[in-house]
Motif scaffolding. Structure first.
Motif, PDB file in Angstrom:
ATOM      1  N   PHE A  16       0.865  -1.264   0.107  1.00 56.96           N
ATOM      2  CA  PHE A  16       0.046  -0.084   0.139  1.00 56.96           C
ATOM      3  C   PHE A  16       0.889   1.295   0.057  1.00 56.96           C
ATOM      4  N   SER A  17       2.001   1.267   0.728  1.00 55.98           N
ATOM      5  CA  SER A  17       2.763   2.382   0.590  1.00 55.98           C
ATOM      6  C   SER A  17       3.552   2.718  -0.697  1.00 55.98           C
ATOM      7  N   ALA A  18       3.873   1.462  -1.350  1.00 56.51           N
ATOM      8  CA  ALA A  18       4.629   1.636  -2.675  1.00 56.51           C
ATOM      9  C   ALA A  18       3.484   2.066  -3.527  1.00 56.51           C
ATOM     10  N   LYS A  19       2.103   1.344  -3.525  1.00 57.34           N
ATOM     11  CA  LYS A  19       1.029   1.943  -4.554  1.00 57.34           C
ATOM     12  C   LYS A  19       0.843   3.488  -4.216  1.00 57.34           C
ATOM     13  N   GLU A  20       0.975   3.807  -3.158  1.00 60.29           N
ATOM     14  CA  GLU A  20       0.342   5.328  -2.850  1.00 60.29           C
ATOM     15  C   GLU A  20       1.616   6.115  -3.631  1.00 60.29           C
ATOM     16  N   GLN A  21       2.773   5.672  -3.439  1.00 60.38           N
ATOM     17  CA  GLN A  21       3.885   6.542  -3.948  1.00 60.38           C
ATOM     18  C   GLN A  21       3.891   6.456  -5.561  1.00 60.38           C
ATOM     19  N   LEU A  22       3.564   5.396  -6.139  1.00 60.88           N
ATOM     20  CA  LEU A  22       3.186   5.230  -7.332  1.00 60.88           C
ATOM     21  C   LEU A  22       2.262   6.062  -7.995  1.00 60.88           C
ATOM     22  N   TYR A  23       1.254   6.016  -7.370  1.00 62.87           N
ATOM     23  CA  TYR A  23      -0.202   6.719  -8.040  1.00 62.87           C
ATOM     24  C   TYR A  23       0.078   8.275  -7.600  1.00 62.87           C
ATOM     25  N   ASN A  24       0.579   8.604  -6.879  1.00 62.12           N
ATOM     26  CA  ASN A  24       1.072  10.120  -6.339  1.00 62.12           C
ATOM     27  C   ASN A  24       2.022  10.709  -7.403  1.00 62.12           C
ATOM     28  N   SER A  25       2.924  10.073  -7.860  1.00 61.85           N
ATOM     29  CA  SER A  25       3.777  10.185  -9.005  1.00 61.85           C
ATOM     30  C   SER A  25       3.006  10.286 -10.195  1.00 61.85           C
ATOM     31  N   LEU A  26       2.183   9.294 -10.629  1.00 69.54           N
ATOM     32  CA  LEU A  26       1.506   9.355 -11.762  1.00 69.54           C
ATOM     33  C   LEU A  26       0.673  10.509 -11.795  1.00 69.54           C
ATOM     34  N   ARG A  27      -0.161  10.531 -10.732  1.00 69.31           N
ATOM     35  CA  ARG A  27      -1.097  11.766 -10.663  1.00 69.31           C
ATOM     36  C   ARG A  27      -0.598  13.197 -10.669  1.00 69.31           C
ATOM     37  N   CYS A  28       0.557  13.246 -10.085  1.00 65.70           N
ATOM     38  CA  CYS A  28       1.216  14.779 -10.468  1.00 65.70           C
ATOM     39  C   CYS A  28       1.454  14.599 -11.897  1.00 65.70           C
ATOM     40  N   LEU A  29       1.894  13.811 -12.577  1.00 62.93           N
ATOM     41  CA  LEU A  29       2.130  13.970 -14.051  1.00 62.93           C
ATOM     42  C   LEU A  29       0.838  14.205 -14.582  1.00 62.93           C
ATOM     43  N   THR A  30      -0.307  13.642 -14.510  1.00 64.03           N
ATOM     44  CA  THR A  30      -1.681  13.875 -14.995  1.00 64.03           C
ATOM     45  C   THR A  30      -1.998  15.273 -14.791  1.00 64.03           C
ATOM     46  N   GLU A  31      -1.850  15.777 -13.691  1.00 62.23           N
ATOM     47  CA  GLU A  31      -2.027  17.193 -13.131  1.00 62.23           C
ATOM     48  C   GLU A  31      -1.217  18.186 -14.220  1.00 62.23           C
ATOM     49  N   GLN A  32       0.065  17.863 -14.307  1.00 66.19           N
ATOM     50  CA  GLN A  32       0.933  18.838 -15.107  1.00 66.19           C
ATOM     51  C   GLN A  32       0.459  18.872 -16.573  1.00 66.19           C
ATOM     52  N   ILE A  33      -0.125  17.582 -16.915  1.00 68.69           N
ATOM     53  CA  ILE A  33      -0.545  17.738 -18.500  1.00 68.69           C
ATOM     54  C   ILE A  33      -1.960  18.315 -18.625  1.00 68.69           C
ATOM     55  N   GLU A  34      -2.569  18.025 -17.663  1.00 68.23           N
ATOM     56  CA  GLU A  34      -4.168  18.579 -17.683  1.00 68.23           C
ATOM     57  C   GLU A  34      -3.854  20.173 -17.935  1.00 68.23           C
ATOM     58  N   GLY A  35      -3.162  20.697 -17.033  1.00 65.50           N
ATOM     59  CA  GLY A  35      -3.043  22.247 -16.960  1.00 65.50           C
ATOM     60  C   GLY A  35      -2.172  22.707 -18.251  1.00 65.50           C
ATOM     61  N   THR A  36      -1.665  22.006 -18.814  1.00 62.94           N
ATOM     62  CA  THR A  36      -0.982  22.282 -19.873  1.00 62.94           C
ATOM     63  C   THR A  36      -1.743  22.118 -21.304  1.00 62.94           C
ATOM     64  N   ILE A  37      -2.672  21.146 -21.503  1.00 64.25           N
ATOM     65  CA  ILE A  37      -3.265  20.942 -22.609  1.00 64.25           C
ATOM     66  C   ILE A  37      -4.867  21.170 -22.572  1.00 64.25           C
ATOM     67  N   LEU A  38      -5.601  20.929 -21.561  1.00 62.81           N
ATOM     68  CA  LEU A  38      -6.972  21.030 -21.479  1.00 62.81           C
ATOM     69  C   LEU A  38      -7.603  22.254 -21.475  1.00 62.81           C
ATOM     70  N   ASN A  39      -8.533  22.583 -22.034  1.00 61.17           N
ATOM     71  CA  ASN A  39      -9.397  23.568 -22.211  1.00 61.17           C
ATOM     72  C   ASN A  39     -10.661  23.366 -20.990  1.00 61.17           C
ATOM     73  N   PHE A  40     -11.320  22.017 -21.181  1.00 56.58           N
ATOM     74  CA  PHE A  40     -12.338  21.620 -20.311  1.00 56.58           C
ATOM     75  C   PHE A  40     -12.295  20.091 -20.201  1.00 56.58           C
ATOM     76  N   ILE A  41     -13.080  19.517 -19.324  1.00 58.69           N
ATOM     77  CA  ILE A  41     -13.637  18.150 -19.393  1.00 58.69           C
ATOM     78  C   ILE A  41     -15.186  18.008 -19.199  1.00 58.69           C
ATOM     79  N   SER A  42     -15.485  17.480 -20.168  1.00 59.82           N
ATOM     80  CA  SER A  42     -17.115  17.093 -20.230  1.00 59.82           C
ATOM     81  C   SER A  42     -17.745  16.510 -19.066  1.00 59.82           C
TER      82      SER A  42
END
Length: 345
Positions: free
Chosen positions: A319-345
């Protein structure tokens, strides 16, 4: 030496082999659950099975090889199946391609889709516009698209009237292997039957949720869909903790660590992905079921979701490893969303 009953035959497996067998059986059960969702959860629609194709390839090719190596008498591939599943399993590592090769494949499939849907426009679509990409929206996140589905498939899908029957036939070996591993002895994994995936069609780049209209924007959008498929759809839809939540996310993470560096270097970007969990031997265990080259019998933790693999690789409980893995990936998706997205339907 553990004894495992398989179809009335008692197999003598050591602890490492038993752990590998149970992880194989878990993947078989996951496939069994996908079919249950397809038949019984009308609110879960879209491309979720096509988005899972690389992982189905990892299971089917890995199960056939593992069972053959163990001489279990499991179903084996014919030549057509061997060619198809060898190619399909490689689709889980598309991010291992160079940036140029990945971009070329992505844009080829997008152009192919655009030409096809342009050619079959209805009268209304000729006036009001047509769609060329189907997208899955899950819990307010983009979790899949039809261009990725086309990239994952070793065979051409568009305009092929007989492809559905062919895919059904070529998929039967996956079901036979899952049945051989006795996944039906267990109920489907529990999932939220009220969970909703909403498919939506767009025209990229005329009418779509992207701020920019470049191929790089669509590439980043597809990275977003790949990651969200696991960290949103699989993680939230499946209500119990299953190995696939970590396994599928890690396979994306592993290849993205290097791929993202190339994106940054070529495009003068600064996307960040914490690479502290990057480990080739660990990846090989997840992708090939070859636990014996990584774990000793004394390191197996039988009641652990991943049988002790995260302890050995990272000195972290699951569970600790999963939390670290998901936090890393979600940090990346937040960066991408802020860069490319106008909206989410």
């Amino acid at each position: 030496m553990n004894k495992t009953a398989l179809g009335g035959i008692v197999l003598k497996l050591n602890k490492v082999q038993t752990a590998a067998y149970e992880l194989l059986q878990s993947d078989a059960r996951f496939l069994y659950t996908l079919t249950d969702i397809q038949h019984n959860a009308s609110n879960i629609n879209g491309n979720y099975i096509m988005m899972c194709q690389p992982y189905i390839g990892v299971f089917t090719d890995g199960a056939e090889q593992w069972c053959k190596k163990m001489r279990l008498g499991a179903p084996t591939f014919n030549e057509e199946e061997k060619t198809y599943y060898s190619a399909l399993r490689l689709r889980h590592k598309l991010f291992e391609k160079s940036y140029g090769d990945y971009m070329q494949l992505l844009t080829d499939k997008l152009n192919e889709s655009d030409k096809y849907f342009y050619s079959i426009r209805s009268f209304r679509e000729k006036i009001c516009g047509y769609y060329n990409v189907g997208v899955d929206i899950c819990a307010g996140n983009f979790c899949g698209n039809t261009i990725l589905g086309a990239m994952y498939s070793p065979v051409s899908l568009l305009g092929n009237q007989n492809i559905g029957i062919w895919i059904k036939n070529i998929s039967m070996i996956s079901g036979r292997l899952a049945a051989f591993l006795e996944c039906s002895k267990f109920p489907p994994y529990t999932y939220d039957s009220h969970f909703v995936i909403k498919p939506k069609d767009y025209h990229f780049f005329e009418n779509c949720p992207l701020k920019g209209k470049t191929n790089l924007d669509f590439l980043l959008f597809s990275v977003l869909c790949c990651v969200n498929y696991v960290t949103v759809f699989i993680d939230k839809c499946f209500t119990e903790e299953i190995p696939q939540k970590f396994k599928f996310a890690y396979l994306q993470y592993y290849y993205l660590c290097d791929f993202l560096k190339e994106i940054n270097a070529i495009n003068n970007k600064n996307f960040h992905l914490n690479n502290s969990l990057y480990d080739r031997n660990f990846r090989n265990c997840l992708a090939h079921y070859g636990l014996g080259q990584f774990l000793k019998e004394t390191e197996i933790i039988e009641n652990d979701v991943l049988k002790g693999l995260t302890y050995k690789a990272f000195n972290l409980d699951y569970f600790s490893a999963k939390e670290q893995l998901y936090n890393s990936l979600r940090c990346l998706t937040e960066q991408i969303e802020g860069t490319i997205l106008n909206f989410i339907s």
